[in-house]
Design a protein around this motif. Structure first.
Motif, PDB file in Angstrom:
ATOM      1  N   TYR A   1      26.544 -52.343 -13.059  1.00 17.87           N
ATOM      2  CA  TYR A   1      26.356 -51.206 -12.147  1.00 17.87           C
ATOM      3  C   TYR A   1      26.109 -51.685 -10.713  1.00 17.87           C
ATOM      4  N   TYR A   2      25.367 -52.786 -10.604  1.00 15.29           N
ATOM      5  CA  TYR A   2      24.818 -53.174  -9.306  1.00 15.29           C
ATOM      6  C   TYR A   2      25.856 -53.337  -8.194  1.00 15.29           C
ATOM      7  N   PRO A   3      26.936 -54.104  -8.386  1.00 19.32           N
ATOM      8  CA  PRO A   3      27.896 -54.250  -7.274  1.00 19.32           C
ATOM      9  C   PRO A   3      28.586 -52.944  -6.907  1.00 19.32           C
ATOM     10  N   LEU A   4      28.783 -52.066  -7.880  1.00 19.11           N
ATOM     11  CA  LEU A   4      29.396 -50.769  -7.594  1.00 19.11           C
ATOM     12  C   LEU A   4      28.413 -49.888  -6.824  1.00 19.11           C
ATOM     13  N   ASN A   5      27.164 -49.880  -7.260  1.00 20.84           N
ATOM     14  CA  ASN A   5      26.147 -49.118  -6.539  1.00 20.84           C
ATOM     15  C   ASN A   5      25.985 -49.628  -5.110  1.00 20.84           C
ATOM     16  N   TYR A   6      26.022 -50.951  -4.962  1.00 20.82           N
ATOM     17  CA  TYR A   6      25.892 -51.532  -3.623  1.00 20.82           C
ATOM     18  C   TYR A   6      26.993 -51.021  -2.707  1.00 20.82           C
ATOM     19  N   ARG A   7      28.202 -50.960  -3.212  1.00 18.65           N
ATOM     20  CA  ARG A   7      29.332 -50.486  -2.398  1.00 18.65           C
ATOM     21  C   ARG A   7      29.213 -49.000  -2.069  1.00 18.65           C
ATOM     22  N   LEU A   8      28.646 -48.229  -2.963  1.00 15.51           N
ATOM     23  CA  LEU A   8      28.524 -46.790  -2.742  1.00 15.51           C
ATOM     24  C   LEU A   8      27.362 -46.434  -1.820  1.00 15.51           C
ATOM     25  N   LEU A   9      26.352 -47.283  -1.764  1.00 15.18           N
ATOM     26  CA  LEU A   9      25.156 -47.013  -0.973  1.00 15.18           C
ATOM     27  C   LEU A   9      25.414 -47.270   0.509  1.00 15.18           C
ATOM     28  N   ARG A  10      24.900 -46.406   1.350  1.00 18.02           N
ATOM     29  CA  ARG A  10      25.022 -46.617   2.797  1.00 18.02           C
ATOM     30  C   ARG A  10      24.040 -47.678   3.251  1.00 18.02           C
ATOM     31  N   ASN A  11      24.261 -48.231   4.431  1.00 17.15           N
ATOM     32  CA  ASN A  11      23.279 -49.136   5.019  1.00 17.15           C
ATOM     33  C   ASN A  11      21.968 -48.382   5.241  1.00 17.15           C
ATOM     34  N   GLY A  12      20.876 -48.958   4.804  1.00 13.36           N
ATOM     35  CA  GLY A  12      19.581 -48.291   4.895  1.00 13.36           C
ATOM     36  C   GLY A  12      19.277 -47.410   3.697  1.00 13.36           C
ATOM     37  N   GLY A  13      20.255 -47.246   2.800  1.00 13.36           N
ATOM     38  CA  GLY A  13      20.037 -46.458   1.591  1.00 13.36           C
ATOM     39  C   GLY A  13      19.213 -47.228   0.574  1.00 13.36           C
ATOM     40  N   LEU A  14      18.750 -46.518  -0.451  1.00  9.58           N
ATOM     41  CA  LEU A  14      17.790 -47.084  -1.386  1.00  9.58           C
ATOM     42  C   LEU A  14      18.234 -46.902  -2.826  1.00  9.58           C
ATOM     43  N   MET A  15      18.127 -47.966  -3.620  1.00  8.37           N
ATOM     44  CA  MET A  15      18.266 -47.886  -5.074  1.00  8.37           C
ATOM     45  C   MET A  15      16.875 -47.992  -5.690  1.00  8.37           C
ATOM     46  N   VAL A  16      16.653 -47.248  -6.773  1.00  8.41           N
ATOM     47  CA  VAL A  16      15.450 -47.392  -7.587  1.00  8.41           C
ATOM     48  C   VAL A  16      15.917 -47.706  -9.004  1.00  8.41           C
ATOM     49  N   ILE A  17      15.472 -48.834  -9.530  1.00 10.33           N
ATOM     50  CA  ILE A  17      15.906 -49.297 -10.846  1.00 10.33           C
ATOM     51  C   ILE A  17      14.719 -49.242 -11.794  1.00 10.33           C
ATOM     52  N   ASP A  18      14.882 -48.560 -12.923  1.00  8.10           N
ATOM     53  CA  ASP A  18      13.783 -48.404 -13.877  1.00  8.10           C
ATOM     54  C   ASP A  18      13.836 -49.463 -14.971  1.00  8.10           C
ATOM     55  N   ASN A  19      12.692 -49.651 -15.631  1.00 11.24           N
ATOM     56  CA  ASN A  19      12.547 -50.516 -16.819  1.00 11.24           C
ATOM     57  C   ASN A  19      12.714 -51.999 -16.536  1.00 11.24           C
ATOM     58  N   VAL A  20      12.411 -52.439 -15.321  1.00 10.46           N
ATOM     59  CA  VAL A  20      12.652 -53.840 -14.982  1.00 10.46           C
ATOM     60  C   VAL A  20      11.609 -54.788 -15.584  1.00 10.46           C
ATOM     61  N   LEU A  21      10.487 -54.249 -16.082  1.00  8.41           N
ATOM     62  CA  LEU A  21       9.515 -55.085 -16.786  1.00  8.41           C
ATOM     63  C   LEU A  21       9.630 -54.935 -18.298  1.00  8.41           C
ATOM     64  N   TRP A  22      10.344 -53.910 -18.737  1.00  8.98           N
ATOM     65  CA  TRP A  22      10.751 -53.756 -20.143  1.00  8.98           C
ATOM     66  C   TRP A  22       9.577 -53.948 -21.117  1.00  8.98           C
ATOM     67  N   GLY A  23       8.503 -53.221 -20.842  1.00 11.97           N
ATOM     68  CA  GLY A  23       7.335 -53.293 -21.707  1.00 11.97           C
ATOM     69  C   GLY A  23       6.672 -54.658 -21.734  1.00 11.97           C
ATOM     70  N   GLY A  24       6.951 -55.487 -20.743  1.00  3.36           N
ATOM     71  CA  GLY A  24       6.423 -56.847 -20.691  1.00  3.36           C
ATOM     72  C   GLY A  24       7.282 -57.871 -21.398  1.00  3.36           C
ATOM     73  N   ASP A  25       8.328 -57.424 -22.103  1.00  2.00           N
ATOM     74  CA  ASP A  25       9.149 -58.344 -22.893  1.00  2.00           C
ATOM     75  C   ASP A  25       9.885 -59.361 -22.031  1.00  2.00           C
ATOM     76  N   VAL A  26      10.176 -59.027 -20.777  1.00  3.35           N
ATOM     77  CA  VAL A  26      10.900 -59.974 -19.914  1.00  3.35           C
ATOM     78  C   VAL A  26      10.093 -61.245 -19.666  1.00  3.35           C
ATOM     79  N   ALA A  27       8.783 -61.160 -19.840  1.00  2.00           N
ATOM     80  CA  ALA A  27       7.924 -62.330 -19.610  1.00  2.00           C
ATOM     81  C   ALA A  27       7.671 -63.128 -20.884  1.00  2.00           C
ATOM     82  N   ASP A  28       8.211 -62.674 -21.997  1.00  2.00           N
ATOM     83  CA  ASP A  28       8.007 -63.329 -23.291  1.00  2.00           C
ATOM     84  C   ASP A  28       9.219 -64.200 -23.621  1.00  2.00           C
ATOM     85  N   PRO A  29       9.110 -65.518 -23.521  1.00  2.00           N
ATOM     86  CA  PRO A  29      10.281 -66.388 -23.758  1.00  2.00           C
ATOM     87  C   PRO A  29      10.797 -66.319 -25.194  1.00  2.00           C
TER      88      PRO A  29
END
Length: 220
Positions: free
Chosen positions: A152-180
């Motif tokens: 999604y990210y490169p497509l969203n980047y192209r669609l977003l204007r300069n100064g526009g904002l993305m908000v991405i949810d679940n980036v900590l994923w219940g803490g699982d991202v820190a569990d190797p």
């Protein structure tokens, strides 16, 4: 002062809600009904919804993309904050859920602001690009298929204007991202996405421990 974010015990969380949430009746009913759903965990936290509404107002956002609608609470938060004439392109594939969202949009009087696209999000993003919508969206919210976040990210980047904002949810994923030891496809996808954004010098970014973790991304 503290070097770490406060631990929100149930007692603190209840107090926090009592002095921050400003939900109207429709939003309360949407959240309460969704809480009884078997997939209730897919619902965003109400504090995230309120934060997004505030960000939409601060940007005076007139064009928004949402990836992942579910029962419509996040759409309500954003659409209510948009000015008259604003348009939110809401992307999902589950009519079972979005039909309920449409009921709440109508009840809140914001249905005319929302353009529901029932199709894979990647298809809709490419359709918007092919329609000449590059560099025109003010705000993009992502809460969809985790394994596709990096696509999604490169497509969203192209669609977003300069100064526009993305908000991405679940980036900590219940803490699982820190569990190797956690090597599930979803967890690894979010790890890869988080690294991608952190290393992208075309944007300003900040990860916040709100809800399940969000990243704010501003296109320079």
């Amino acid at each position: 002062m503290s070097r770490h974010s406060i631990n929100l015990t149930d007692q603190v969380y209840e107090y926090y809600h009592s002095v921050t949430l400003r939900e109207d009746d429709v939003m309360q009913r949407c959240r309460a009904e969704t809480a009884r759903h078997k997939w209730a965990g897919m619902q965003i936290s109400p504090e995230l919804g309120q934060l997004m509404g505030l960000l939409v107002k601060m940007l005076n956002a007139r064009k928004i993309i949402e990836l992942g609608v579910y029962t419509g609470y996040s759409s309500l938060c954003m659409a209510r904050a948009m000015p008259v004439g604003g348009k939110l392109v809401a992307c999902d594939v589950k009519e079972e859920y979005t039909s309920k969202a449409e009921e709440y949009w109508k009840a809140a009087g914001v249905a005319d602001k929302i353009d529901l696209r029932l199709a894979p999000a990647l298809d809709t993003l490419n359709d918007l690009l092919n329609a000449g919508e590059s560099d025109s969206f003010d705000f993009i919210f992502v809460d969809a298929i985790k394994e596709e976040y990096s696509a999604y990210y490169p497509l969203n980047y192209r669609l977003l204007r300069n100064g526009g904002l993305m908000v991405i949810d679940n980036v900590l994923w219940g803490g699982d991202v820190a569990d190797p030891d956690n090597q599930t496809a979803e967890t690894n996808a979010i790890r890869a996405f988080n690294r991608m954004v952190h290393e992208d010098d075309r944007v300003d970014m900040c990860m916040l421990p709100v809800g399940d973790g969000i990243t704010l991304i501003r296109k320079r």
